[in-house]
Write a protein that holds these residues in place. Structure first.
Motif, PDB file in Angstrom:
ATOM      1  N   PRO A 303       0.907  -1.345   0.006  1.00 39.93           N
ATOM      2  CA  PRO A 303      -0.093   0.120  -0.044  1.00 39.93           C
ATOM      3  C   PRO A 303       0.737   1.348   0.058  1.00 39.93           C
ATOM      4  O   PRO A 303       0.371   2.365   0.313  1.00 39.93           O
ATOM      5  N   PHE A 304       2.164   1.137  -0.166  1.00 38.22           N
ATOM      6  CA  PHE A 304       2.951   2.441  -0.280  1.00 38.22           C
ATOM      7  C   PHE A 304       3.517   2.709  -1.390  1.00 38.22           C
ATOM      8  O   PHE A 304       4.234   1.908  -2.055  1.00 38.22           O
ATOM      9  N   GLU A 305       3.374   3.976  -2.183  1.00 40.95           N
ATOM     10  CA  GLU A 305       3.882   4.518  -3.153  1.00 40.95           C
ATOM     11  C   GLU A 305       5.570   4.416  -3.028  1.00 40.95           C
ATOM     12  O   GLU A 305       6.045   4.062  -4.103  1.00 40.95           O
ATOM     13  N   PHE A 306       5.885   4.621  -1.898  1.00 46.18           N
ATOM     14  CA  PHE A 306       7.315   4.550  -1.828  1.00 46.18           C
ATOM     15  C   PHE A 306       7.265   3.699  -0.166  1.00 46.18           C
ATOM     16  O   PHE A 306       7.041   4.339   0.829  1.00 46.18           O
ATOM     17  N   ASN A 352       5.571  12.625   0.771  1.00 45.40           N
ATOM     18  CA  ASN A 352       4.687  11.698  -0.067  1.00 45.40           C
ATOM     19  C   ASN A 352       3.291  11.689   0.829  1.00 45.40           C
ATOM     20  O   ASN A 352       3.308  11.639   2.045  1.00 45.40           O
ATOM     21  N   ALA A 353       2.275  12.079   0.202  1.00 50.07           N
ATOM     22  CA  ALA A 353       0.878  11.992   0.860  1.00 50.07           C
ATOM     23  C   ALA A 353      -0.319  11.051   0.348  1.00 50.07           C
ATOM     24  O   ALA A 353      -1.272  11.161   0.498  1.00 50.07           O
ATOM     25  N   SER A 354       0.281   9.826  -0.229  1.00 48.61           N
ATOM     26  CA  SER A 354      -0.650   9.150  -0.870  1.00 48.61           C
ATOM     27  C   SER A 354      -0.642   7.622  -0.227  1.00 48.61           C
ATOM     28  O   SER A 354      -1.328   6.729  -0.713  1.00 48.61           O
ATOM     29  N   SER A 355       0.164   7.529   0.944  1.00 50.30           N
ATOM     30  CA  SER A 355       0.246   6.224   1.523  1.00 50.30           C
ATOM     31  C   SER A 355       0.076   6.130   2.978  1.00 50.30           C
ATOM     32  O   SER A 355       0.313   7.032   3.757  1.00 50.30           O
ATOM     33  N   PRO A 362      -4.583   8.530   4.138  1.00 47.07           N
ATOM     34  CA  PRO A 362      -2.979   8.228   3.779  1.00 47.07           C
ATOM     35  C   PRO A 362      -2.353   9.043   4.864  1.00 47.07           C
ATOM     36  O   PRO A 362      -3.159  10.070   5.483  1.00 47.07           O
ATOM     37  N   THR A 363      -1.086   8.733   4.956  1.00 43.92           N
ATOM     38  CA  THR A 363      -0.513   9.684   6.127  1.00 43.92           C
ATOM     39  C   THR A 363       0.599  10.602   5.233  1.00 43.92           C
ATOM     40  O   THR A 363       1.216  10.373   4.216  1.00 43.92           O
TER      41      THR A 363
END
Length: 499
Positions: A303-306, A352-355, A362-363
């Motif tokens: 679930p993490f883009e990074f 990063n704000a998508s994961s 997301p966080t």
């Protein structure tokens, strides 16, 4: 033409820890932060009692004896072994115990290197039959969530069933027609399409799929055979990707980059649109075990883009995916992957704000050079940015000096879709990467003895040098025509790959 090569090790931002891992013996995916970098923001993952949660368990040494000891530790810690990959020392486990990740490392202190969760939510598919779950059926089910988009502007307008090759500007741009005068690819070459499945009935694909090699990996990361396991259900993303790689030359629809090769559908996207680490590990391992020559990876691992290597909860899954990629490469498989659609500079990670994208919210987090978009930023993977019909970097495409290998067409690409067994356009680095996978398949057909390392060197060195001049996509293009942050070492060239 650019005839330089560069060592893949330059892609690693910091020196990675060397692991004493039996047959693995390779660099860790995690590494260390650079001296002037902040630590990434922790993202605690809750695994409450009673919820079926998924974990990856990595052994210290990759051999059957150590894996068996780790399996015993999983069971003694209240877990269930879903799938073991002794070749790389990775176990996929489920548990309803909130303390499992701590307990399993303590129980296997002599055999287990690390353990961590693979998702921020319960296991939606449940524990596969035969895994001997002690808590019984029906637990840990998750209401389906919104699917993560795998591409941009995924329009599916059908086109009349006349030959559409003349509309494939993308093939003209990378010299595919000229390459086909030499070879359309060998049926001895197989491309694994790690994606949402390939439509088994599409007229442009029905004869292109190697059903014996195809496999589904979305049952908690356990491989499953049969069309029901690998055919698409909720997404035609994989079908579109497959058409670009290998649509048949049959006087119907379009023609792929390598219509003479075979494709295996390796389904790694579940019905909710997620590609969890256990699915990706299964996909890469099956590619290596089945002797696939090339894989295409138009996704990032959820679930993490990074995924950040300096975070103990994220590093174990990173390591498991890295081991699977490395092992399949050692078996002779070369990998192409999409750079991503966030218009992000992969060489300068800050926030990063998508994961995690499977959580309710997301966080908003700080990230650093240990944080990787998997699998595209792993060593031994060809990272592909997207360009449009004018040859400019697509507005959505990720970029980065020493992060992009080559560029390929990815904006408004005509290919196969499921609805009506038709054809339609999609845009994204998801659409750029299969052009490169197809070129790699042509290259392997023309040069069957070439290793993955040689193929990666060649596809870079053969790419058409492309200057940064007069191109701006929200951030400067950094570098020279020989290598820059937009195009890497240039635009991929199918003709150069086969002659």
């Amino acid at each position: 033409m650019n005839h330089r090569t560069r060592p893949r090790a330059t892609r690693v931002a910091a020196t990675a820890a060397i692991l004493g891992l039996g047959v693995i013996g390779a660099q860790s995916a995690t590494g260390a932060t650079q001296a002037d970098e902040p630590t990434s923001t922790p993202v605690p993952i809750s695994t409450p009692d009673g919820q079926v949660s998924s974990y990856v368990v990595n052994t210290k040494v990759a051999n059957p004896g150590q894996v068996r000891k780790a399996e015993q530790a999983v069971e003694s810690a209240g877990g269930v072994v879903v799938q073991s990959w002794p070749q790389i020392g990775v176990i996929i486990a489920h548990s309803t115990d909130a303390q499992f990740r701590i307990a399993v490392v303590a129980a296997g202190r002599n055999s287990i290197e690390s353990a961590g969760p693979t998702r921020s939510v319960a296991v939606s598919e449940g524990t596969p039959a035969g895994a001997q779950a002690p808590w019984g059926p029906g637990k840990g089910q998750l209401k389906p969530s919104a699917a993560k988009p795998g591409d941009i502007s995924a329009g599916t307008t059908e086109v009349a069933g006349d030959p559409l090759e003349g509309q494939q500007w993308d093939m003209q741009m990378i010299n595919v027609p000229q390459a086909h005068e030499i070879t359309t690819g060998s049926p001895d070459v197989t491309v694994g399409v790690l994606d949402s499945g390939i439509d088994p009935d599409h007229p442009d694909l029905v004869n292109q799929i190697d059903r014996s090699q195809s496999v589904g990996c979305t049952d908690a990361g356990r491989p499953a055979q049969g069309e029901a396991a690998w055919a698409p259900t909720t997404s035609d993303h994989g079908t579109h990707v497959a058409g670009t790689i290998g649509a048949e030359r049959n006087d119907v629809g379009i023609v792929g980059v390598a219509p003479g090769v075979r494709m295996a559908s390796v389904k790694v996207v579940n019905d909710d649109g997620f590609i969890y680490p256990e699915y990706a590990v299964c996909g890469f391992m099956e590619a290596g075990l089945k002797g696939m020559d090339v894989t295409n990876n138009s996704y990032y691992v959820d679930p993490f883009e990074f995924w950040c290597g300096d975070q103990p909860e994220q590093a174990p899954a990173m390591e498991a995916v890295r081991r699977a990629v490395d092992w399949s490469t050692e078996q002779g498989t070369v990998h192409a992957a999409a750079a991503g659609n966030s218009a992000y500079d992969l060489s300068d990670k800050t926030t990063n704000a998508s994961s995690p994208n499977d959580a309710a919210e997301p966080t908003d987090r700080v990230i650093n050079s240990t944080c990787k978009d998997m699998p595209t930023e792993l060593d031994g993977v060809v990272t592909v940015s997207s360009i449009d019909r004018q040859g400019k970097l697509s507005t959505f495409s990720n970029r980065g000096l020493d992060s992009i290998d080559v560029a390929a067409p990815g904006s408004s690409i005509l290919s196969t879709i499921v609805r009506g067994d038709g054809w339609g356009t999609k845009s994204g680095t998801s659409m750029a990467s299969p052009h490169v996978a197809g070129v790699l398949a042509l290259m392997k057909s023309a040069h069957p003895t070439w290793t993955p390392e040689t193929m990666i060197d060649e596809i870079r060195s053969q790419a058409t040098d492309t200057s940064c001049a007069d191109v701006s996509r929200g951030a400067p293009c950094v570098g020279t025509a020989a290598e820059n942050s937009y195009y890497g070492e240039g635009i991929v060239d199918a003709l150069a790959a086969v002659r």
